[in-house]
Design a protein around this motif. Structure first.
Motif, short mmCIF file in Angstrom:
data_model
loop_
_atom_site.label_atom_id
_atom_site.label_comp_id
_atom_site.label_asym_id
_atom_site.label_seq_id
_atom_site.Cartn_x
_atom_site.Cartn_y
_atom_site.Cartn_z
N ASP A 1 -12.78 11.73 -6.22
CA ASP A 1 -12.08 13.02 -6.23
C ASP A 1 -11.82 13.54 -4.82
OD1 ASP A 1 -14.65 13.51 -5.52
OD2 ASP A 1 -15.08 14.96 -7.12
N TYR A 2 -11.88 12.63 -3.84
CA TYR A 2 -11.59 13.00 -2.45
C TYR A 2 -10.56 11.99 -1.91
CZ TYR A 2 -15.18 9.36 -2.03
OH TYR A 2 -15.90 8.22 -2.18
N PRO A 3 -9.89 12.32 -0.77
CA PRO A 3 -8.83 11.42 -0.27
C PRO A 3 -9.35 10.00 -0.01
CG PRO A 3 -8.75 13.52 0.87
CD PRO A 3 -10.02 13.53 0.06
N GLY A 4 -8.71 9.04 -0.65
CA GLY A 4 -9.12 7.65 -0.45
C GLY A 4 -8.55 7.08 0.84
N GLN A 5 -9.31 6.16 1.43
CA GLN A 5 -8.86 5.57 2.69
C GLN A 5 -9.18 4.07 2.69
OE1 GLN A 5 -10.36 7.39 6.29
NE2 GLN A 5 -8.54 6.80 7.39
N LEU B 1 0.82 -1.21 0.00
CA LEU B 1 0.00 0.00 0.00
C LEU B 1 0.85 1.26 0.00
CD1 LEU B 1 -2.81 -1.14 2.46
CD2 LEU B 1 -3.02 -0.78 0.00
N GLU B 2 2.00 1.23 0.71
CA GLU B 2 2.90 2.40 0.69
C GLU B 2 3.42 2.65 -0.72
OE1 GLU B 2 5.89 1.49 3.57
OE2 GLU B 2 4.72 2.23 5.27
N SER C 1 -1.19 9.73 -5.09
CA SER C 1 -2.50 10.11 -4.55
C SER C 1 -2.38 10.44 -3.06
CB SER C 1 -3.50 8.95 -4.74
OG SER C 1 -3.10 7.85 -3.94
N ASN C 2 -3.50 10.92 -2.52
CA ASN C 2 -3.55 11.20 -1.07
C ASN C 2 -4.10 10.01 -0.30
OD1 ASN C 2 -2.57 13.86 -1.32
ND2 ASN C 2 -4.61 14.57 -1.96
N VAL D 1 -7.58 -0.39 -4.30
CA VAL D 1 -6.78 0.72 -4.83
C VAL D 1 -7.23 1.10 -6.24
CG1 VAL D 1 -4.46 1.43 -5.54
CG2 VAL D 1 -4.77 0.14 -3.42
N TRP D 2 -7.33 0.11 -7.14
CA TRP D 2 -7.52 0.39 -8.56
C TRP D 2 -8.99 0.48 -8.98
CZ3 TRP D 2 -4.07 2.39 -11.55
CH2 TRP D 2 -2.72 2.25 -11.20
N HIS D 3 -9.86 -0.19 -8.28
CA HIS D 3 -11.27 -0.19 -8.70
C HIS D 3 -12.17 0.52 -7.69
CE1 HIS D 3 -10.09 -3.01 -11.80
NE2 HIS D 3 -9.47 -3.72 -10.87
#
Length: 582
Positions: A488-492, A439-440, A448-449, A480-482
């Protein structure tokens, strides 16, 4: 010449001589590097031995085939052969061959990282060799037992066994044994932090190897000495000795050792901030890794074909045995009651039906495991190329400091992939490290954020509790990819591991678009790749559930279908609690 011998023996029905001829042919194929044909030679010999009373020869052929199957990493088949050979040797009281079979099983389990089983068989072997007063064999046993402790990071205990072994080999002037033991002592001292001693042992072993022109041993020793220099942070010396290893690997055309040497060189050059040579070494590593992955795929297909042949051969032998039983019943029909004969035949047919069913089930499970390995071999090169190109792009934009950090993380991730690619199970600690590194690197590569967190219950023994290797990998990739790639906002991404009802609950939760929306947004090729990965993982879970009371389970939820306005996907995997050597 051997083929002519086989033809003559067949025409004259010299069964025992034909067995020897097939085994000579097997040996020739082995030294030519064709393990599959070598195994076929053993199969032909065993087919004859089933009609010849020669238990010692049959045990040797089974043991040989077990060693070949171990080389092909068909561990289940190898264990079956070694156990069959052990039963024969116990019955015939052939202690020397029994000791060899115990050693082979120990080495197999050591390779599978089943340390308690490995040590158990090495100790059985040691007991026999002491009884036989075979000092050299005892020395080898001490090395093997020490290697088990070294793999478990018990370097102090390992060193005791290695020193006992070295004393024996020096007393009997067994030079190759001395070289092997010095190599292991060097590794043990490195683990203990005694780097000067480690270098001394490697240097002594190198001098002995040069005196015997043992190129294969020098290949290993040069690499180990380079690793000690790397731990010492003497990267220039590490590069020098790794280049020595690379030179011998090229001479011997050993692509695996060449690949590993380029990988170690890339790490050392990165530590010296020589980014140009580090990238160049990584490029050569990737080229060789692709070549090896292609060869590995071909090898796996050959194993599938070989198992089909062995399965068919076994079925034919069962049919012959079945026919023999029927013939015997017909001969005794006048002497036995008709009812007894029918009952007996019925029982035989039931037993044969059960055997065939169990073998078919086992073959199905093995095939799924092979598919899983094939999937890994396809995924790894694709992922490696993407990350490598991102690091190279970062270097071209002069962002050296950040690229060096991720170059080291990338190197660590590849090392974990290489170490665990053949393991069916890993500790939670090892899987967490793999997930964190992955993930890192994905966050770095996608710029990305993306944020992630991994939470594990404090009550769980992460070092000794096992889960299937790479079980979460395809779902992390999908997250991550799908999932978060299209927002358009920070993914977590949140990963949690909890103990619940004497099982583990693994949860992967993201705040992306959700699996339903992802299927509509992403193109067909991505969906096919996603579906294939999930399909193979689900088949793997199904195979793990066969014959077990406690079951694995998988639930995939689109969070938009639950109460509330939150979007994303939640994966819940229930894993039965399992410890090492269980």
């Amino acid at each position: 010449f051997v083929l002519k011998r086989i033809d003559i023996c067949k025409r004259n029905k010299y069964k025992k001589a034909l067995v020897l001829a097939y085994m000579d042919l097997s040996t020739i194929h082995y030294y030519n590097g064709d393990l599959v044909k070598s195994i076929e030679g053993c199969n032909n010999a065993l087919a004859i031995l089933n009609s010849v009373n020669d238990p010692d020869r049959k045990a040797k052929v089974l043991s040989n085939r077990g060693s070949l199957l171990t080389d092909l990493k068909d561990y289940d088949g190898a264990v079956d052969d070694f156990m069959s050979a052990i039963l024969i040797n116990k019955k015939e009281k052939n202690l020397k061959n029994l000791s060899n079979d115990y050693t082979n099983l120990g080495l197999l389990f050591l390779e599978e990282r089943k340390f308690k089983k490995a040590e158990n068989y090495f100790n059985k072997c040691l007991k026999i060799d002491i009884e036989l007063k075979d000092s050299i064999a005892v020395g080898i046993d001490y090395v093997n037992i020490g290697a088990v402790h070294l793999e478990q990071h018990s370097a102090d205990t390992a060193r005791i066994y290695f020193n006992q072994s070295l004393d024996i080999f020096i007393e009997f002037n067994e030079v190759r044994g001395q070289i092997s033991t010095l190599d292991h002592l060097g590794q043990a001292e490195r683990v203990l932090g005694n780097l000067a001693k480690s270098l001394y042992y490697f240097e002594t072993a190198i001098e002995l190897s040069k005196s015997r022109d043992a190129q294969g041993m020098l290949l290993s020793l040069y690499g180990e000495k380079a690793k000690t220099y790397s731990v010492q942070e003497n990267y220039s010396a590490a590069i020098e000795w790794m280049n020595n290893k690379l030179e011998i690997a090229i001479q011997l055309t050993d692509t695996i050792q060449m690949r590993d040497a380029y990988f170690e060189l890339a790490e050392s050059y990165a530590d010296l901030s020589n980014n140009k040579l580090s990238v160049e070494s990584f490029r050569k590593y990737i080229e060789l890794n692709d070549l090896i992955s292609f060869s590995e795929t071909n090898r796996l297909f050959k194993i599938v074909e070989l198992r089909e042949k062995i399965s068919n051969q076994g079925q034919k032998l069962e049919e012959l045995e079945h026919q023999k039983v029927v013939d015997e019943l017909e001969k005794k029909q006048n002497e036995l009651f008709l009812v007894s004969s029918i009952v007996f035949l019925f029982l035989v047919l039931i037993i044969l039906w059960v055997i065939v069913k169990v073998r078919k089930q086992k073959w199905s499970i093995d095939k799924i495991n092979l598919q899983q390995q094939l999937f890994r071999s396809q995924v790894n090169p694709h992922f490696i190329f993407n990350v490598f190109n991102s690091i190279q792009s970062s270097l071209l934009t002069k962002n050296y400091k950040e690229s060096q950090v991720y170059l080291r993380k990338f190197a660590r991730l590849i090392r974990v992939f290489l170490l665990k690619s053949d393991s069916q199970f890993s500790s939670i600690e090892e899987e967490i490290e793999l997930m964190r590194l992955y993930l890192e690197i994905e966050a770095y590569r996608t710029e990305s954020n993306m944020k992630f967190e991994i939470n594990v219950d404090e009550t769980i023994d992460v070092q000794n509790t096992l889960i299937p290797t790479f079980l979460c990998q395809v779902y992390l990739e999908n997250a991550v990819w799908h999932g978060i790639a299209d927002v358009d906002y920070p993914g977590q991404i949140r990963i949690s591991i909890q103990e619940k009802n004497n099982s583990l609950l693994l949860t992967i939760d993201d705040n992306g678009v959700g699996i339903n929306a992802s299927k509509k947004l992403n193109d067909t090729s991505k969906n096919e790749h996603q579906s294939k990965g999930m399909e193979i993982t689900q088949k793997r879970i199904a195979s793990l559930n066969r014959g077990k009371k406690k079951k694995y389970s998988l639930i995939i939820l689109d969070k938009s279908e639950l109460e509330g306005t939150e979007t994303g996907t939640r994966i819940e995997i229930v894993v039965p609690l399992e410890n090492r050597d269980q």
